[in-house]
Write a protein that holds these residues in place. Structure first.
Motif, short mmCIF file in Angstrom:
data_model
loop_
_atom_site.label_atom_id
_atom_site.label_comp_id
_atom_site.label_asym_id
_atom_site.label_seq_id
_atom_site.Cartn_x
_atom_site.Cartn_y
_atom_site.Cartn_z
N ARG A 167 8.70 10.53 -2.77
CA ARG A 167 9.74 9.98 -3.64
C ARG A 167 10.46 8.87 -2.88
NH1 ARG A 167 10.62 15.59 -4.19
NH2 ARG A 167 9.89 16.42 -6.19
N ALA A 168 10.66 7.74 -3.56
CA ALA A 168 11.38 6.63 -2.94
C ALA A 168 12.83 7.03 -2.70
CB ALA A 168 11.32 5.39 -3.83
N GLY A 169 13.32 6.76 -1.51
CA GLY A 169 14.70 7.11 -1.18
C GLY A 169 14.99 6.78 0.27
N ALA A 170 15.73 7.65 0.93
CA ALA A 170 16.07 7.43 2.33
C ALA A 170 14.84 7.62 3.21
CB ALA A 170 17.17 8.40 2.75
N PRO A 171 14.80 7.00 4.39
CA PRO A 171 13.67 7.19 5.31
C PRO A 171 13.45 8.66 5.63
CG PRO A 171 15.04 5.36 6.04
CD PRO A 171 15.77 6.02 4.92
N LEU A 172 12.19 9.08 5.70
CA LEU A 172 11.83 10.48 5.92
C LEU A 172 10.96 10.59 7.15
CD1 LEU A 172 11.74 13.42 4.84
CD2 LEU A 172 9.70 12.75 3.53
N ARG A 173 11.37 11.43 8.08
CA ARG A 173 10.56 11.70 9.28
C ARG A 173 9.60 12.85 8.99
NH1 ARG A 173 12.50 9.52 14.09
NH2 ARG A 173 11.50 11.19 15.28
N LYS A 197 0.95 1.97 -6.06
CA LYS A 197 2.00 2.65 -6.81
C LYS A 197 2.97 3.39 -5.89
CE LYS A 197 -0.81 3.39 -10.98
NZ LYS A 197 -1.39 4.42 -11.88
N HIS A 198 2.47 3.89 -4.76
CA HIS A 198 3.30 4.68 -3.84
C HIS A 198 3.77 3.86 -2.64
CE1 HIS A 198 2.35 8.35 -6.04
NE2 HIS A 198 1.06 8.04 -5.98
N ARG A 199 3.61 2.54 -2.70
CA ARG A 199 3.93 1.71 -1.54
C ARG A 199 5.39 1.84 -1.11
NH1 ARG A 199 2.75 -4.46 -2.51
NH2 ARG A 199 4.17 -3.95 -4.23
N GLU A 200 6.30 1.86 -2.06
CA GLU A 200 7.73 1.93 -1.70
C GLU A 200 8.05 3.22 -0.97
OE1 GLU A 200 12.14 1.63 -3.85
OE2 GLU A 200 10.30 1.27 -5.01
N ALA A 201 7.49 4.34 -1.44
CA ALA A 201 7.74 5.62 -0.78
C ALA A 201 7.06 5.69 0.58
CB ALA A 201 7.25 6.77 -1.67
N TYR A 217 5.17 2.26 8.86
CA TYR A 217 4.30 1.67 7.83
C TYR A 217 4.05 0.20 8.14
CZ TYR A 217 2.85 0.19 3.12
OH TYR A 217 2.18 -0.33 2.04
N LEU A 218 2.79 -0.19 8.24
CA LEU A 218 2.42 -1.57 8.55
C LEU A 218 1.70 -2.27 7.41
CD1 LEU A 218 1.13 -1.11 12.22
CD2 LEU A 218 3.42 -1.76 11.45
N GLY A 219 1.38 -1.58 6.35
CA GLY A 219 0.65 -2.18 5.25
C GLY A 219 -0.03 -1.11 4.43
N LEU A 220 -0.85 -1.53 3.50
CA LEU A 220 -1.49 -0.59 2.59
C LEU A 220 -2.57 0.25 3.25
CD1 LEU A 220 -1.78 -2.83 -0.61
CD2 LEU A 220 -0.29 -0.85 -0.27
#
Length: 526
Positions: A167-173, A197-201, A217-220
């Motif tokens: 889910r898109a939101g705060a950074p998750l470790r 579709k999930h790139r933002e998350a 995250y460095l890319g797709l």
């Protein structure tokens, strides 16, 4: 409504108590005031936390003054004046001061941010550690997803993630573990369209290896560790990690600059004092077009007013002749240029003056065999501007003069007729002197309007043809306001600081014209 009765001597009277609406108004007065105060304080705090301390302070002063005026007895006398004074401060004084302040800076498209924000931006830049980058694939795991990471070209997975909701939101470790038998996802990798579709998350994930190395995250298709490009120092300097070169903020140029002269982008906004004003006067490449445009602005405004006044006054005098037939028809036809919206007339004239297809050149070609290049030749372009502007402006003068002519006593003309004076003598000795005095302030206003007649220049010539070999693009038919617009918004560089300095100069010129207007108005009333 409550009522109480009392008797005094032989009579009686009834006192009406406060109505329900009045009681509600009194009860809600202070709660509503407190709610407004809290809202105002929240707005001020939000602006302050956004880094705009000066704006927050100004807004706080304005709110404090407003609450004092409307909630205290001491400010009662200002309750009707405060909205007007506040409006003048917010919509007139503040834009003027803000524009003048920008004129003392190097604010432009390459110097948009403050020094601190540019420094923070550079410190946030990261480089990937190329030899530790891992490819990844995303796999469905029921309603959730799992990541599988492997080295480039290796078929065997190195790390696997627990099920993730993505889910898109705060950074998750997310802690990664080594793959074990039965621990790998059963479903195949999702295609690229699903990854997008999930790139933002995915961009919010920080993957943590067992040795506490973090992967970003460095890319797709990749995650990997990153290292900062810059390190900061307490004195504001920056050091490039790759080669150790130190960059110092140069507040004269608005760039972080090394000893070798290398500069970093973006630049930052810096105070340069009167640099923009001295540039107008002492930069030879800028001064030439600027002075030419300034002179043309004055000539354009003066000639427009002179020709429009002459034509408008002539028509007004002709239409004032009682013996003229169809006066109403003529007056209606001569008023039409003023009734049609200006921008429509300008665009129509732009088509009429077209060199190849315009009706004006078609007539000139048929009569004299010439097709003037109205838009290419500087002198013809200026002539065209004057023709169109006089056409748009003379009806206004005609209407003013028609009204002033009605105020001239008829017995003056009767006495002149008995003396045998000619119509020209009547105009020079009676009409013109009695019209020009009350008309003078209005002519000054017309001059000030044409001094800033941006619409005509923008729609008809757009300032062209341009001067050749100039630092900043400048047009032969530009006036100061259109030239300022080109500097600020149209041409490369977007030099807002220089445009603000020119705008400030225009303000003082127009203010001087307004003072002259007031003086002339005062004399006309004596």
């Amino acid at each position: 409504m409550n009522a109480t009765s009392s008797t005094l001597g032989q009579g009686s009277y009834t006192t009406l108590g406060p109505s329900l609406g009045e009681r509600l108004s009194r009860a809600l007065h202070w709660p509503a005031a407190v709610a407004l105060m809290l809202g105002a304080l929240y707005l001020v705090f939000a602006i302050y936390t956004a880094g705009q301390a000066a704006w927050a302070s100004g807004l706080l002063v304005l709110f404090t003054a407003g609450f004092y005026v409307y909630l205290s007895r001491g400010g009662f006398a200002w309750r009707y004046l405060f909205p007007g004074v506040a409006g003048m401060l917010v919509f007139i004084a503040f834009p003027l001061v803000y524009t003048a302040q920008i004129g003392f800076t190097n604010y432009s498209s390459t110097h948009l941010l403050s020094e601190s924000r540019v420094r923070d931006y550079l410190l946030e830049q990261r480089d990937a550690v190329e030899d530790q980058v891992l490819a990844y694939s995303l796999h469905a795991n029921g309603p959730e997803y799992r990541l599988v990471l492997r080295a480039e070209g290796e078929p065997t997975p190195r790390w696997v993630s627990p099920p993730l909701a993505l889910r898109a939101g705060a950074p998750l470790r997310v802690d990664l573990t080594a793959p074990a038998p039965g621990n790998l996802p059963a479903d195949g990798a999702l295609p690229l369209a699903e990854l997008i579709k999930h790139r933002e998350a995915l961009a919010k994930l920080v993957l943590v290896l067992p040795d506490q190395t973090t992967l970003h995250y460095l890319g797709l298709r990749e995650f990997g560790p990153v290292k900062p490009q810059w390190t900061g120092h307490s004195d504001g300097k920056l050091t490039r990690m790759a080669d150790g070169v130190v960059f110092t903020p140069n507040r004269d140029t608005g760039f972080f600059q090394s000893d070798a002269g290398e500069t970093l982008q973006p630049g930052f906004k810096a105070f340069i004092g009167v640099g923009n004003y001295t540039r107008m006067l002492f930069d030879a490449e800028f001064r030439g077009p600027f002075l030419s445009i300034s002179w043309w602005t004055v000539v354009f405004s003066a000639l427009t007013v002179a020709f429009a006044t002459a034509i408008g006054m002539l028509f007004a005098v002709m239409l004032n002749w009682e013996g003229m037939r169809f006066r109403t028809t003529y007056r209606t036809l001569l008023f039409l240029p003023y009734a049609v919206p200006g921008f429509i007339s300008i665009l129509v004239f732009k088509g009429l003056f077209n060199q190849n297809f315009g009706e004006i050149n078609a007539i000139l070609d048929a009569l004299f065999g010439v097709k003037p290049a109205w838009f290419a030749d500087p002198l013809l372009a200026k002539t065209m501007l004057l023709i169109v502007n006089v056409w748009l402006g003379y009806p206004y003068i005609m209407i003013l003069c028609s009204g002033l002519l009605k105020a001239i006593p008829a017995d003056l003309y009767e006495a002149s007729a008995l003396a045998g004076a000619s119509p020209a003598t009547n105009f020079l000795k009676i009409t013109a002197p009695l019209i020009i005095k009350p008309l003078a302030p209005l002519l000054v206003s017309a001059f000030a309007f044409n001094f800033n007649n941006f619409v005509l220049i923008a729609l008809l010539t757009d300032g062209r043809p341009d001067f050749l070999s100039t630092k900043l693009p400048a047009g032969q038919t530009d006036i100061l306001v259109s030239y300022t617009y080109r500097i600020a918004f149209r041409d490369s560089g977007s030099d807002f600081g220089l445009a603000a300095a020119i705008s400030t100069l225009i303000f003082f010129l127009v203010a001087a014209l307004s003072l002259i207007n007031l003086r002339l108005s005062a004399k006309a009333q004596k």
